[in-house]
Motif scaffolding. Sequence first.
Motif, PDB file in Angstrom:
ATOM      1  N   CYS A 213       0.598  -2.242  13.739  1.00 43.31           N
ATOM      2  CA  CYS A 213      -0.587  -2.540  12.929  1.00 43.31           C
ATOM      3  C   CYS A 213      -0.484  -3.972  12.408  1.00 43.31           C
ATOM      4  O   CYS A 213       0.557  -4.378  11.905  1.00 43.31           O
ATOM      5  CB  CYS A 213      -0.682  -1.579  11.751  1.00 43.31           C
ATOM      6  SG  CYS A 213      -1.054   0.100  12.281  1.00 43.31           S
ATOM      7  N   VAL A 214      -1.555  -4.718  12.554  1.00 49.33           N
ATOM      8  CA  VAL A 214      -1.594  -6.104  12.076  1.00 49.33           C
ATOM      9  C   VAL A 214      -2.509  -6.135  10.853  1.00 49.33           C
ATOM     10  O   VAL A 214      -3.718  -5.955  10.966  1.00 49.33           O
ATOM     11  CB  VAL A 214      -2.087  -7.055  13.187  1.00 49.33           C
ATOM     12  CG1 VAL A 214      -2.103  -8.505  12.701  1.00 49.33           C
ATOM     13  CG2 VAL A 214      -1.211  -6.920  14.430  1.00 49.33           C
ATOM     14  N   THR A 215      -1.909  -6.330   9.685  1.00 52.16           N
ATOM     15  CA  THR A 215      -2.627  -6.241   8.414  1.00 52.16           C
ATOM     16  C   THR A 215      -3.046  -7.628   7.927  1.00 52.16           C
ATOM     17  O   THR A 215      -2.635  -8.647   8.489  1.00 52.16           O
ATOM     18  CB  THR A 215      -1.719  -5.619   7.347  1.00 52.16           C
ATOM     19  OG1 THR A 215      -0.618  -6.518   7.143  1.00 52.16           O
ATOM     20  CG2 THR A 215      -1.182  -4.258   7.788  1.00 52.16           C
ATOM     21  N   THR A 216      -3.828  -7.630   6.858  1.00 51.50           N
ATOM     22  CA  THR A 216      -4.215  -8.911   6.250  1.00 51.50           C
ATOM     23  C   THR A 216      -2.986  -9.745   5.905  1.00 51.50           C
ATOM     24  O   THR A 216      -2.978 -10.964   6.102  1.00 51.50           O
ATOM     25  CB  THR A 216      -5.044  -8.656   4.975  1.00 51.50           C
ATOM     26  OG1 THR A 216      -6.247  -7.981   5.353  1.00 51.50           O
ATOM     27  CG2 THR A 216      -5.390  -9.953   4.263  1.00 51.50           C
ATOM     28  N   LYS A 217      -1.927  -9.087   5.440  1.00 54.35           N
ATOM     29  CA  LYS A 217      -0.706  -9.820   5.100  1.00 54.35           C
ATOM     30  C   LYS A 217      -0.136 -10.537   6.335  1.00 54.35           C
ATOM     31  O   LYS A 217       0.287 -11.695   6.255  1.00 54.35           O
ATOM     32  CB  LYS A 217       0.327  -8.845   4.517  1.00 54.35           C
ATOM     33  CG  LYS A 217       1.561  -9.532   3.999  1.00 54.35           C
ATOM     34  CD  LYS A 217       2.531  -8.569   3.324  1.00 54.35           C
ATOM     35  CE  LYS A 217       3.752  -9.363   2.866  1.00 54.35           C
ATOM     36  NZ  LYS A 217       4.798  -8.517   2.277  1.00 54.35           N
TER      37      LYS A 217
END
Length: 250
Positions: A213-217
């Motif tokens: 998963c590629v998050t905003t962070k």
Amino acid sequence: MVTIQNARIQSASFRPRTEKVDTLVLHFTALDLEASLRVLRYGEVSSHYVLAEDGTVYQILEDCEVGWHAGLSMWRGKTGVNGRSIGIEIVNLDGNTRDYPTAQIEALIDLCTVIIARNPGISHRNVVGHSDIAPKRKDDPGVKFPWKELAEAGIGLWPSGAQSEVVAAQPQIQSFLEACGYPKEHAYGTRDGAYVYVFDSANPPVGVSNVVCVTTKDILRAFQLRFQPDNATGIALPSTMGLLRRLAAM
Ligand SMILES: [Zn+2]
């Protein structure tokens, strides 16, 4: 004036281009020159140019051919960056710890200037690093890459004059990132050895594994690798907010 040596590709890792070129992607090779040329000419990946540390430019593909350098990628809401981009592989074993030599950067500026003149569809915002278009998966060209110097030479954007601001909530940070061109939050995995986007990370399609998963962070960290390399943490500081807002408005 940059001189370009012919190093024509010797593999089938390319195809004719059908879309207009509108993006320029910069990478570091993580290999020395000899190994870089071998992999990119004979292997399963390819790029248009390889730039040696002494500033020598090797051309592997023509601009009208699509190379395999970006992989799974997204910029300004569109995936498949390879089809629309020219890729430059810059020889550096690790652009996150090793400086780029002056002769190499001077040659890079000349080369980018020539490429952009030949491909006027490449806007300043579309001069990107691999880490910009594949956050978390890629971290090249790295924190040592002199993006500000390139922008001062007319290649790409730099948010000069940004002021510190109150740190916003994550959704607002994400909207600023997308206004800059960065991807939305997403997930990817592998299928038959190739990367694929996954639209529901909790229920990936049959045959897809290794879901990330590629998050905003993670996406903010990609922004910081380029625009705030002394704080590539994924955590927004007041200074980060200022840079984000300034770049989004350019
Ligand atoms: Zn790369």
